[in-house]
Design a protein around this motif. Structure first.
Motif, PDB file in Angstrom:
ATOM      1  N   ILE A 182      55.773  93.958  41.739  1.00  0.00           N
ATOM      2  CA  ILE A 182      56.380  93.653  40.273  1.00  0.00           C
ATOM      3  C   ILE A 182      57.701  94.662  40.451  1.00  0.00           C
ATOM      4  N   VAL A 183      58.797  94.319  39.363  1.00  0.00           N
ATOM      5  CA  VAL A 183      60.047  95.126  39.180  1.00  0.00           C
ATOM      6  C   VAL A 183      59.900  94.958  37.644  1.00  0.00           C
ATOM      7  N   ALA A 184      59.691  96.177  37.133  1.00  0.00           N
ATOM      8  CA  ALA A 184      59.558  96.305  35.522  1.00  0.00           C
ATOM      9  C   ALA A 184      60.956  96.624  35.232  1.00  0.00           C
ATOM     10  N   LEU A 185      61.490  95.763  34.252  1.00  0.00           N
ATOM     11  CA  LEU A 185      62.700  96.101  33.837  1.00  0.00           C
ATOM     12  C   LEU A 185      63.156  96.002  32.269  1.00  0.00           C
ATOM     13  N   GLY A 186      63.147  97.143  31.787  1.00  0.00           N
ATOM     14  CA  GLY A 186      63.054  97.495  30.427  1.00  0.00           C
ATOM     15  C   GLY A 186      63.850  98.608  30.044  1.00  0.00           C
ATOM     16  N   THR A 187      63.667  99.485  29.049  1.00  0.00           N
ATOM     17  CA  THR A 187      64.712 100.534  28.841  1.00  0.00           C
ATOM     18  C   THR A 187      64.631 101.281  30.091  1.00  0.00           C
ATOM     19  N   GLY A 188      63.749 101.607  30.869  1.00  0.00           N
ATOM     20  CA  GLY A 188      63.582 102.064  32.418  1.00  0.00           C
ATOM     21  C   GLY A 188      63.549 100.983  33.085  1.00  0.00           C
ATOM     22  N   SER A 189      63.282 101.465  34.283  1.00  0.00           N
ATOM     23  CA  SER A 189      62.870 100.557  35.583  1.00  0.00           C
ATOM     24  C   SER A 189      62.097 101.194  36.466  1.00  0.00           C
ATOM     25  N   ILE A 190      61.205 100.296  37.287  1.00  0.00           N
ATOM     26  CA  ILE A 190      60.394 100.923  38.283  1.00  0.00           C
ATOM     27  C   ILE A 190      59.831  99.661  38.968  1.00  0.00           C
ATOM     28  N   ALA A 191      59.469  99.847  40.225  1.00  0.00           N
ATOM     29  CA  ALA A 191      58.886  98.905  41.225  1.00  0.00           C
ATOM     30  C   ALA A 191      57.545  99.199  41.479  1.00  0.00           C
ATOM     31  N   ALA A 192      56.852  98.352  41.731  1.00  0.00           N
ATOM     32  CA  ALA A 192      55.300  98.827  42.458  1.00  0.00           C
ATOM     33  C   ALA A 192      54.902  97.673  43.268  1.00  0.00           C
ATOM     34  N   VAL A 203      56.145  88.166  44.075  1.00  0.00           N
ATOM     35  CA  VAL A 203      56.939  89.433  43.324  1.00  0.00           C
ATOM     36  C   VAL A 203      57.105  88.748  41.844  1.00  0.00           C
ATOM     37  N   ALA A 204      56.668  89.685  40.774  1.00  0.00           N
ATOM     38  CA  ALA A 204      56.923  89.187  39.361  1.00  0.00           C
ATOM     39  C   ALA A 204      57.916  90.357  38.778  1.00  0.00           C
ATOM     40  N   LEU A 205      58.887  89.853  38.132  1.00  0.00           N
ATOM     41  CA  LEU A 205      59.989  90.496  37.398  1.00  0.00           C
ATOM     42  C   LEU A 205      59.211  90.666  36.052  1.00  0.00           C
ATOM     43  N   CYS A 206      58.961  91.770  35.483  1.00  0.00           N
ATOM     44  CA  CYS A 206      58.476  92.029  34.179  1.00  0.00           C
ATOM     45  C   CYS A 206      59.327  92.871  33.006  1.00  0.00           C
ATOM     46  N   GLY A 207      59.141  92.717  32.037  1.00  0.00           N
ATOM     47  CA  GLY A 207      59.765  93.662  31.043  1.00  0.00           C
ATOM     48  C   GLY A 207      60.558  92.649  30.260  1.00  0.00           C
ATOM     49  N   GLY A 208      61.553  93.406  29.228  1.00  0.00           N
ATOM     50  CA  GLY A 208      62.230  92.639  28.372  1.00  0.00           C
ATOM     51  C   GLY A 208      63.548  92.120  28.924  1.00  0.00           C
ATOM     52  N   LEU A 209      64.066  92.660  30.085  1.00  0.00           N
ATOM     53  CA  LEU A 209      65.115  92.158  30.880  1.00  0.00           C
ATOM     54  C   LEU A 209      65.129  91.347  32.096  1.00  0.00           C
ATOM     55  N   ALA A 210      63.788  90.979  32.341  1.00  0.00           N
ATOM     56  CA  ALA A 210      63.072  90.215  33.517  1.00  0.00           C
ATOM     57  C   ALA A 210      63.719  88.812  33.396  1.00  0.00           C
ATOM     58  N   ASP A 211      63.844  88.011  32.331  1.00  0.00           N
ATOM     59  CA  ASP A 211      64.558  86.548  32.490  1.00  0.00           C
ATOM     60  C   ASP A 211      66.179  86.692  32.432  1.00  0.00           C
ATOM     61  N   ALA A 212      66.534  87.695  31.823  1.00  0.00           N
ATOM     62  CA  ALA A 212      67.968  87.843  31.830  1.00  0.00           C
ATOM     63  C   ALA A 212      68.414  88.198  33.411  1.00  0.00           C
ATOM     64  N   LEU A 213      67.674  89.023  34.206  1.00  0.00           N
ATOM     65  CA  LEU A 213      68.201  89.425  35.381  1.00  0.00           C
ATOM     66  C   LEU A 213      67.728  88.726  36.516  1.00  0.00           C
TER      67      LEU A 213
END
Length: 295
Positions: free
Chosen positions: A118-128, A246-256
Protein backbone atom coordinates in the motif's frame (compact mmCIF):
# COMPACT_ATOMS: atom_id res chain seq x y z
CA UNK A 1 -23.71 -11.60 34.28
CA UNK A 2 -20.82 -10.54 32.00
CA UNK A 3 -21.38 -7.27 30.17
CA UNK A 4 -21.37 -7.40 26.39
CA UNK A 5 -18.02 -6.32 24.96
CA UNK A 6 -17.29 -4.72 21.62
CA UNK A 7 -14.34 -4.42 19.27
CA UNK A 8 -13.43 -0.98 17.95
CA UNK A 9 -11.00 -0.22 15.16
CA UNK A 10 -9.46 3.26 15.09
CA UNK A 11 -7.76 4.98 12.18
CA UNK A 12 -6.12 8.16 13.43
CA UNK A 13 -4.12 10.68 11.45
CA UNK A 14 -3.39 14.36 11.10
CA UNK A 15 -6.74 15.23 9.54
CA UNK A 16 -9.31 13.11 11.36
CA UNK A 17 -10.20 9.96 13.27
CA UNK A 18 -12.51 7.15 12.22
CA UNK A 19 -13.91 4.43 14.46
CA UNK A 20 -15.53 1.15 13.37
CA UNK A 21 -17.61 -0.59 16.03
CA UNK A 22 -18.35 -4.31 15.86
CA UNK A 23 -19.39 -7.17 18.11
CA UNK A 24 -16.77 -9.78 18.99
CA UNK A 25 -17.94 -11.93 16.08
CA UNK A 26 -16.83 -9.17 13.73
CA UNK A 27 -20.30 -7.97 12.74
CA UNK A 28 -20.08 -4.24 12.08
CA UNK A 29 -22.54 -2.14 14.07
CA UNK A 30 -21.67 1.48 13.30
CA UNK A 31 -18.97 3.99 12.51
CA UNK A 32 -17.94 7.26 14.13
CA UNK A 33 -15.77 10.24 13.32
CA UNK A 34 -13.84 12.94 15.14
CA UNK A 35 -10.93 15.35 14.76
CA UNK A 36 -7.23 14.50 14.32
CA UNK A 37 -5.52 11.93 16.53
CA UNK A 38 -2.04 11.65 15.02
CA UNK A 39 0.32 11.48 17.99
CA UNK A 40 2.44 14.34 16.68
CA UNK A 41 -0.44 16.71 17.41
CA UNK A 42 -0.49 15.83 21.12
CA UNK A 43 -1.35 12.81 23.24
CA UNK A 44 -4.28 14.35 25.10
CA UNK A 45 -5.74 15.55 21.82
CA UNK A 46 -5.34 12.08 20.35
CA UNK A 47 -7.24 10.38 23.18
CA UNK A 48 -9.91 13.09 23.13
CA UNK A 49 -10.51 12.53 19.41
CA UNK A 50 -10.50 8.75 19.77
CA UNK A 51 -12.99 8.98 22.62
CA UNK A 52 -15.23 11.26 20.57
CA UNK A 53 -15.11 8.93 17.56
CA UNK A 54 -15.90 5.90 19.74
CA UNK A 55 -18.77 7.70 21.46
CA UNK A 56 -20.13 8.70 18.06
CA UNK A 57 -20.05 5.09 16.85
CA UNK A 58 -21.78 3.83 19.99
CA UNK A 59 -24.43 6.53 19.63
CA UNK A 60 -24.99 5.59 15.99
CA UNK A 61 -25.47 1.98 17.11
CA UNK A 62 -27.91 2.99 19.86
CA UNK A 63 -25.56 1.81 22.60
CA UNK A 64 -24.15 3.42 25.74
CA UNK A 65 -20.45 4.14 25.41
CA UNK A 66 -18.22 2.70 28.14
CA UNK A 67 -14.47 2.18 27.78
CA UNK A 68 -14.64 -0.95 29.97
CA UNK A 69 -16.74 -2.65 27.31
CA UNK A 70 -14.25 -1.95 24.51
CA UNK A 71 -11.41 -3.90 22.95
CA UNK A 72 -9.55 -1.25 21.02
CA UNK A 73 -7.29 -1.70 18.01
CA UNK A 74 -5.59 1.49 16.84
CA UNK A 75 -3.73 2.35 13.68
CA UNK A 76 -2.17 5.75 14.40
CA UNK A 77 0.23 8.14 12.76
CA UNK A 78 3.28 8.79 14.94
CA UNK A 79 3.60 5.49 16.83
CA UNK A 80 7.15 5.09 15.48
CA UNK A 81 8.13 7.77 18.01
CA UNK A 82 8.75 5.67 21.12
CA UNK A 83 8.18 8.55 23.51
CA UNK A 84 4.83 9.46 21.97
CA UNK A 85 3.73 5.82 21.96
CA UNK A 86 4.69 5.32 25.62
CA UNK A 87 2.81 8.47 26.62
CA UNK A 88 -0.21 7.37 24.60
CA UNK A 89 -0.29 3.98 26.31
CA UNK A 90 0.22 5.59 29.73
CA UNK A 91 -2.90 7.73 29.27
CA UNK A 92 -5.07 4.90 27.97
CA UNK A 93 -8.52 4.76 29.64
CA UNK A 94 -8.76 0.99 29.04
CA UNK A 95 -6.58 -2.09 29.31
CA UNK A 96 -7.75 -3.99 26.23
CA UNK A 97 -5.63 -2.02 23.76
CA UNK A 98 -3.36 -2.82 20.83
CA UNK A 99 -1.60 0.01 18.99
CA UNK A 100 -0.04 -0.34 15.56
CA UNK A 101 1.09 2.12 12.93
CA UNK A 102 -1.55 3.35 10.56
CA UNK A 103 0.61 1.88 7.79
CA UNK A 104 0.19 -1.61 9.25
CA UNK A 105 -3.57 -1.35 9.66
CA UNK A 106 -3.85 0.13 6.18
CA UNK A 107 -2.00 -2.74 4.50
CA UNK A 108 -3.90 -5.33 6.55
CA UNK A 109 -7.20 -3.77 5.56
CA UNK A 110 -6.31 -3.14 1.93
CA UNK A 111 -5.37 -6.73 1.17
CA UNK A 112 -7.45 -8.56 3.76
CA UNK A 113 -4.34 -9.72 5.61
CA UNK A 114 -2.82 -11.22 2.42
CA UNK A 115 0.53 -10.15 0.91
CA UNK A 116 0.48 -6.79 -0.82
CA UNK A 117 1.73 -3.21 -0.94
CA UNK A 118 0.00 0.00 0.00
CA UNK A 119 0.93 3.62 -0.39
CA UNK A 120 -1.16 5.72 1.99
CA UNK A 121 -1.60 9.27 0.76
CA UNK A 122 -3.29 11.70 3.11
CA UNK A 123 -2.08 14.55 5.29
CA UNK A 124 1.11 12.48 5.54
CA UNK A 125 2.26 9.49 3.52
CA UNK A 126 3.81 6.10 4.05
CA UNK A 127 4.17 2.86 2.13
CA UNK A 128 3.99 -0.63 3.59
CA UNK A 129 4.22 -4.21 2.39
CA UNK A 130 2.91 -7.31 4.15
CA UNK A 131 4.59 -10.54 3.14
CA UNK A 132 3.35 -14.13 3.37
CA UNK A 133 4.74 -14.58 6.88
CA UNK A 134 2.91 -11.56 8.27
CA UNK A 135 6.01 -9.36 8.40
CA UNK A 136 5.34 -5.72 7.60
CA UNK A 137 8.02 -3.55 6.01
CA UNK A 138 7.87 0.22 5.66
CA UNK A 139 9.15 2.81 3.20
CA UNK A 140 8.83 6.54 3.66
CA UNK A 141 6.71 7.99 6.41
CA UNK A 142 9.53 9.91 8.08
CA UNK A 143 7.17 12.74 8.87
CA UNK A 144 6.57 16.38 8.16
CA UNK A 145 8.35 18.50 7.03
CA UNK A 146 11.33 16.50 5.73
CA UNK A 147 9.54 13.34 4.62
CA UNK A 148 6.05 12.08 3.77
CA UNK A 149 6.63 12.41 0.03
CA UNK A 150 3.53 12.82 -2.16
CA UNK A 151 1.35 13.63 0.85
CA UNK A 152 -0.99 16.56 1.23
CA UNK A 153 1.42 18.36 3.55
CA UNK A 154 4.32 17.66 1.17
CA UNK A 155 2.38 19.13 -1.75
CA UNK A 156 1.22 22.10 0.31
CA UNK A 157 4.67 22.95 1.65
CA UNK A 158 6.08 23.08 -1.87
CA UNK A 159 3.10 24.96 -3.20
CA UNK A 160 3.61 27.66 -0.58
CA UNK A 161 6.96 28.46 -2.18
CA UNK A 162 5.09 29.39 -5.35
CA UNK A 163 2.80 31.73 -3.40
CA UNK A 164 5.83 33.31 -1.72
CA UNK A 165 7.52 33.95 -5.06
CA UNK A 166 4.29 35.36 -6.50
CA UNK A 167 4.11 37.93 -3.70
CA UNK A 168 7.46 39.46 -4.60
CA UNK A 169 7.20 39.05 -8.36
CA UNK A 170 9.53 36.13 -9.04
CA UNK A 171 6.63 34.24 -10.63
CA UNK A 172 3.32 35.55 -11.95
CA UNK A 173 0.57 36.27 -9.47
CA UNK A 174 -1.77 34.00 -11.41
CA UNK A 175 -4.83 31.92 -10.50
CA UNK A 176 -2.77 29.28 -8.69
CA UNK A 177 -0.96 31.87 -6.58
CA UNK A 178 -4.20 33.71 -5.85
CA UNK A 179 -5.93 30.53 -4.68
CA UNK A 180 -3.01 29.57 -2.43
CA UNK A 181 -2.85 33.03 -0.89
CA UNK A 182 -6.60 33.08 -0.36
CA UNK A 183 -6.39 29.80 1.57
CA UNK A 184 -3.70 31.21 3.85
CA UNK A 185 -5.56 34.50 4.27
CA UNK A 186 -2.31 36.35 3.62
CA UNK A 187 -1.96 39.08 1.01
CA UNK A 188 1.39 40.53 1.98
CA UNK A 189 4.85 39.31 2.93
CA UNK A 190 4.58 39.69 6.70
CA UNK A 191 1.22 37.97 6.88
CA UNK A 192 2.45 35.01 4.83
CA UNK A 193 5.58 34.68 6.97
CA UNK A 194 3.40 34.64 10.07
CA UNK A 195 1.11 32.02 8.53
CA UNK A 196 4.02 29.75 7.64
CA UNK A 197 5.52 30.09 11.12
CA UNK A 198 2.26 29.02 12.73
CA UNK A 199 1.17 26.37 10.20
CA UNK A 200 1.35 22.66 11.03
CA UNK A 201 1.09 19.69 8.68
CA UNK A 202 -2.70 19.88 8.66
CA UNK A 203 -2.63 23.51 7.53
CA UNK A 204 -0.19 22.74 4.73
CA UNK A 205 -2.29 19.77 3.64
CA UNK A 206 -5.22 22.14 3.06
CA UNK A 207 -3.22 23.64 0.20
CA UNK A 208 -2.98 20.30 -1.62
CA UNK A 209 -6.50 20.37 -3.14
CA UNK A 210 -5.60 23.71 -4.72
CA UNK A 211 -2.55 22.16 -6.37
CA UNK A 212 -4.66 19.28 -7.67
CA UNK A 213 -7.36 21.62 -8.94
CA UNK A 214 -4.70 23.46 -10.99
CA UNK A 215 -2.95 20.38 -12.38
CA UNK A 216 -2.85 22.00 -15.85
CA UNK A 217 -0.64 24.76 -14.41
CA UNK A 218 3.05 24.12 -15.20
CA UNK A 219 4.18 24.39 -11.57
CA UNK A 220 1.33 22.31 -10.17
CA UNK A 221 1.61 19.74 -12.96
CA UNK A 222 5.33 19.28 -12.35
CA UNK A 223 4.73 18.92 -8.61
CA UNK A 224 2.04 16.28 -9.16
CA UNK A 225 4.34 14.40 -11.54
CA UNK A 226 7.07 14.47 -8.92
CA UNK A 227 4.59 13.04 -6.41
CA UNK A 228 3.93 10.16 -8.82
CA UNK A 229 7.65 9.47 -9.11
CA UNK A 230 7.95 9.37 -5.31
CA UNK A 231 5.08 6.89 -5.12
CA UNK A 232 6.83 4.70 -7.68
CA UNK A 233 10.08 4.71 -5.72
CA UNK A 234 8.31 3.54 -2.57
CA UNK A 235 6.63 0.68 -4.44
CA UNK A 236 9.94 -0.37 -6.04
CA UNK A 237 11.65 -0.42 -2.65
CA UNK A 238 9.07 -2.68 -1.00
CA UNK A 239 8.40 -5.00 -3.94
CA UNK A 240 11.39 -4.88 -6.29
CA UNK A 241 10.28 -8.04 -8.11
CA UNK A 242 6.82 -6.67 -8.77
CA UNK A 243 5.00 -9.70 -7.34
CA UNK A 244 2.25 -8.24 -5.18
CA UNK A 245 -0.87 -6.17 -5.74
CA UNK A 246 -0.59 -2.46 -4.94
CA UNK A 247 -3.32 -0.34 -3.39
CA UNK A 248 -3.28 3.42 -3.11
CA UNK A 249 -5.12 4.51 0.01
CA UNK A 250 -6.10 7.74 1.70
CA UNK A 251 -7.75 10.95 0.66
CA UNK A 252 -5.33 11.72 -2.18
CA UNK A 253 -5.26 8.22 -3.68
CA UNK A 254 -7.70 8.83 -6.52
CA UNK A 255 -6.23 12.21 -7.40
CA UNK A 256 -2.66 10.91 -7.59
CA UNK A 257 -3.37 7.50 -9.20
CA UNK A 258 -3.00 8.91 -12.75
CA UNK A 259 0.54 10.02 -11.86
CA UNK A 260 1.76 6.56 -10.77
CA UNK A 261 4.54 5.38 -13.12
CA UNK A 262 3.35 3.15 -15.96
CA UNK A 263 5.42 0.18 -14.74
CA UNK A 264 3.09 -0.18 -11.74
CA UNK A 265 -0.31 0.53 -13.27
CA UNK A 266 -1.21 -3.10 -14.07
CA UNK A 267 -0.79 -4.06 -10.39
CA UNK A 268 -2.97 -1.30 -8.94
CA UNK A 269 -5.99 -2.63 -7.05
CA UNK A 270 -8.74 -0.96 -5.09
CA UNK A 271 -8.33 -1.54 -1.32
CA UNK A 272 -10.56 -4.31 0.03
CA UNK A 273 -11.01 -2.42 3.32
CA UNK A 274 -9.74 0.81 4.81
CA UNK A 275 -7.34 1.38 7.69
CA UNK A 276 -10.14 1.59 10.27
CA UNK A 277 -11.32 -1.89 9.26
CA UNK A 278 -7.72 -3.09 9.35
CA UNK A 279 -7.56 -1.77 12.91
CA UNK A 280 -10.80 -3.61 13.64
CA UNK A 281 -9.03 -6.83 12.59
CA UNK A 282 -6.33 -5.96 15.15
CA UNK A 283 -8.97 -5.45 17.86
CA UNK A 284 -10.71 -8.74 17.01
CA UNK A 285 -7.37 -10.57 17.11
CA UNK A 286 -6.70 -9.09 20.56
CA UNK A 287 -10.15 -10.10 21.77
CA UNK A 288 -9.65 -13.65 20.47
CA UNK A 289 -6.26 -13.91 22.16
CA UNK A 290 -7.67 -12.62 25.44
CA UNK A 291 -10.51 -15.12 25.17
CA UNK A 292 -8.10 -18.03 24.69
CA UNK A 293 -5.94 -16.92 27.60
CA UNK A 294 -9.01 -16.59 29.81
CA UNK A 295 -10.34 -20.01 28.83
Amino acid sequence: MTETRYAVGIDGGGTGTRAVLADLEGRELAQGRAGPSGLGLGIERAWASIGTACADAFTQAGLAFDWSRCVLGCGLAGVNNAGWLAAFRAQAPLRALDVESDAYTTVVGAHGGAPGVIVALGTGSIAAALDGTGVCRIAGGYGFPSGDEASGAWLGLRALAYAQQALDGRVPRDALAAALLAETGAQDRDALVQWSCEANQTAYARLAPIVLAHRAHPFAGALIAQAGDEIGKMIDTLDPRGEWPVALCGGLADALAPSVPARHVARLRAPLEDSAHGALRVALRLAELAGREGA
